[in-house]
Motif scaffolding. Structure first.
Motif, PDB file in Angstrom:
ATOM      1  N   GLN A   1      50.936  26.194  34.884  1.00 17.38           N
ATOM      2  CA  GLN A   1      49.625  26.852  34.463  1.00 17.38           C
ATOM      3  C   GLN A   1      49.544  27.173  33.001  1.00 17.38           C
ATOM      4  OE1 GLN A   1      49.288  30.462  36.467  1.00 17.38           O
ATOM      5  NE2 GLN A   1      47.085  30.897  35.780  1.00 17.38           N
ATOM      6  N   ILE A   2      50.677  27.418  32.269  1.00 17.40           N
ATOM      7  CA  ILE A   2      50.865  27.441  30.845  1.00 17.40           C
ATOM      8  C   ILE A   2      50.775  26.372  30.254  1.00 17.40           C
ATOM      9  CG2 ILE A   2      52.297  28.487  28.938  1.00 17.40           C
ATOM     10  CD1 ILE A   2      53.632  30.391  30.943  1.00 17.40           C
ATOM     11  N   VAL A   3      51.492  25.298  30.428  1.00 16.37           N
ATOM     12  CA  VAL A   3      51.172  24.220  29.685  1.00 16.37           C
ATOM     13  C   VAL A   3      49.697  23.424  29.867  1.00 16.37           C
ATOM     14  CG1 VAL A   3      53.516  23.452  29.976  1.00 16.37           C
ATOM     15  CG2 VAL A   3      51.920  22.656  31.743  1.00 16.37           C
ATOM     16  N   GLN A   4      49.173  23.774  31.049  1.00 20.01           N
ATOM     17  CA  GLN A   4      47.625  23.047  31.215  1.00 20.01           C
ATOM     18  C   GLN A   4      46.909  23.888  30.506  1.00 20.01           C
ATOM     19  OE1 GLN A   4      46.393  23.289  35.324  1.00 20.01           O
ATOM     20  NE2 GLN A   4      44.622  22.185  34.930  1.00 20.01           N
TER      21      GLN A   4
ATOM     22  N   GLY B   1      56.297  18.063  29.156  1.00 21.28           N
ATOM     23  CA  GLY B   1      57.822  17.558  28.997  1.00 21.28           C
ATOM     24  C   GLY B   1      58.267  18.477  27.961  1.00 21.28           C
ATOM     25  N   SER B   2      57.286  18.940  27.046  1.00 24.82           N
ATOM     26  CA  SER B   2      57.542  19.615  25.825  1.00 24.82           C
ATOM     27  C   SER B   2      57.990  21.109  26.055  1.00 24.82           C
ATOM     28  CB  SER B   2      56.163  19.877  24.975  1.00 24.82           C
ATOM     29  OG  SER B   2      55.875  18.518  24.472  1.00 24.82           O
TER      30      SER B   2
ATOM     31  N   PHE C   1      61.719  25.018  25.000  1.00 23.15           N
ATOM     32  CA  PHE C   1      62.258  26.145  25.545  1.00 23.15           C
ATOM     33  C   PHE C   1      63.238  25.830  26.719  1.00 23.15           C
ATOM     34  CE2 PHE C   1      58.081  27.100  24.194  1.00 23.15           C
ATOM     35  CZ  PHE C   1      58.075  28.266  23.414  1.00 23.15           C
ATOM     36  N   PRO C   2      64.605  25.436  26.396  1.00 20.65           N
ATOM     37  CA  PRO C   2      65.687  24.941  27.184  1.00 20.65           C
ATOM     38  C   PRO C   2      65.732  25.899  28.067  1.00 20.65           C
ATOM     39  CG  PRO C   2      66.546  25.326  25.177  1.00 20.65           C
ATOM     40  CD  PRO C   2      65.000  25.273  24.943  1.00 20.65           C
ATOM     41  N   GLY C   3      65.702  27.138  27.789  1.00 23.77           N
ATOM     42  CA  GLY C   3      65.940  28.139  28.970  1.00 23.77           C
ATOM     43  C   GLY C   3      64.829  28.395  29.896  1.00 23.77           C
TER      44      GLY C   3
ATOM     45  N   MET D   1      53.013  29.002  23.395  1.00 24.60           N
ATOM     46  CA  MET D   1      53.165  30.549  23.073  1.00 24.60           C
ATOM     47  C   MET D   1      51.917  31.202  23.124  1.00 24.60           C
ATOM     48  SD  MET D   1      56.375  31.357  22.484  1.00 24.60           S
ATOM     49  CE  MET D   1      56.223  32.996  21.396  1.00 24.60           C
ATOM     50  N   THR D   2      50.898  30.852  22.751  1.00 23.98           N
ATOM     51  CA  THR D   2      49.560  31.443  22.747  1.00 23.98           C
ATOM     52  C   THR D   2      49.009  31.569  23.970  1.00 23.98           C
ATOM     53  OG1 THR D   2      49.145  30.683  20.191  1.00 23.98           O
ATOM     54  CG2 THR D   2      47.247  31.713  21.478  1.00 23.98           C
ATOM     55  N   ALA D   3      49.140  30.381  24.628  1.00 24.91           N
ATOM     56  CA  ALA D   3      48.749  30.289  26.123  1.00 24.91           C
ATOM     57  C   ALA D   3      49.304  31.259  26.824  1.00 24.91           C
ATOM     58  CB  ALA D   3      48.634  28.830  26.250  1.00 24.91           C
ATOM     59  N   GLY D   4      50.818  30.998  26.792  1.00 25.45           N
ATOM     60  CA  GLY D   4      51.629  31.843  27.604  1.00 25.45           C
ATOM     61  C   GLY D   4      51.529  33.382  27.312  1.00 25.45           C
TER      62      GLY D   4
END
Lengths: 181, 181
Positions: free
Chosen positions: B20-23, B30-31, B36-38, B1-4
């Motif tokens: 880019q966000i997960v990195q 996978g998380s 966030f299934p959506g 959330m913070t990175a996003g």
DNA sequence: GTCTATAATTCGATAGAC
DNA sequence: GTCTATCGAATTATAGAC
């Protein structure tokens, strides 16, 4: 160029594809890279600069032969509100969406938007000076007006109403009255 | 959330990739779809709503225990200018970039931005009413303030200076003085 | 100048093992 | 909860014939 301008102002730079532009323009795909060898970035830069100058011309019209500064300001915001309503809140500022998108990611496009805003501010400062304002006051009023207009565009497109533009008109007129001699 | 939140406010919604966000978050890929299934849209909506509420809390702080409306307004714009300078003109409004991008293309996200702006306006209207302004004046001042702030953010990020924010502070204070009893 | 095919990459999203 | 491999579609851009 026209199709690109419309799509960029509505969907932004990264949100608009080059194929989408040529399709909207009913133009042959091969022509895009013939006339814009620099590709999407070159097209984007030219759209920003020409749209910015067109919008500046629109501003000039509102204050041409307009003896009353207050009425000119009111006409500006009323016209902007009308355009938003007519286009289902799509056509606001032609470059603000792209400006926010590219400010931290694409220096060439960021400079193009900065050149447009600088031209607007200089033109407004010169124009408002003719109503008896000092150079400092004229620049202040111009920037305050652009601030209010751009911010009101954000709220208007998001909330799908024109209240922010009405408020922007009122607040800009109030500021002009305090600066007018 | 913070990175996003950081990436969305700087590069926009279409300009930010989920990888880019997960990195940036040093999070396992996978998380993302586990929490966030959506997918990207759900993440975007939650980022908009939480960032909007955080920004509202920031606003409340400036006027908490502040007996002087004028000083509160001045502090708001001065703080915004400082943040822009400190972040190399990257961290302005957390949702304006996305708001302009999605206004005509993604109704779910557009409504999320509209809900945030509505919450800001209602909170400001209530807060400014406590300084003796009528309900109408308080709402007018709030919207004018948001207008000026959002517009000044656009100019500031594009031009890479804080002149627009200084002007926004001056014009907002001037308006407040005309409304204050 | 225009056309089609396609390269090369990136996009969001998913499958299935662990 | 996490990992890797990968899918299918989309992206920008180019090649080469016409």
């Amino acid at each position: 160029m026209t199709a690109g301008a419309e799509l960029l102002r509505r969907n932004g730079y990264t949100g608009t594809g080059v194929k989408q532009i040529v399709q909207a323009a009913n133009a042959p795909f091969g022509s895009l890279y013939h006339f814009f060898p620099g590709g999407k970035e070159q097209l984007g830069e030219e759209v920003i600069r020409t749209s910015g100058m067109l919008y500046l011309a629109l501003f000039e019209i509102f204050f041409a032969d307009e003896p009353d500064l207050i009425h000119g300001i009111e006409a500006c915001f009323a016209s902007a509100a009308e355009t938003l309503r007519e286009t289902d809140y799509a056509d606001a500022c032609p470059i603000a969406t792209v400006a926010l998108e590219v400010a931290s990611t694409n220096e060439k496009l960021r400079i193009a938007t900065a050149d447009v805003f600088t031209a607007w501010i200089e033109a407004g400062t010169e124009k408002f000076g003719k109503y008896g304002l000092s150079a400092e006051s004229a620049r202040l009023l111009t920037i305050a007006l652009v601030n209010s207009l751009e911010g009101a565009f954000v709220l208007s497109r998001s909330l799908r109403n024109t209240e922010s533009l009405q408020v922007a008109g009122i607040s800009s007129v109030a500021l002009a009255r305090t600066l007018l001699p």
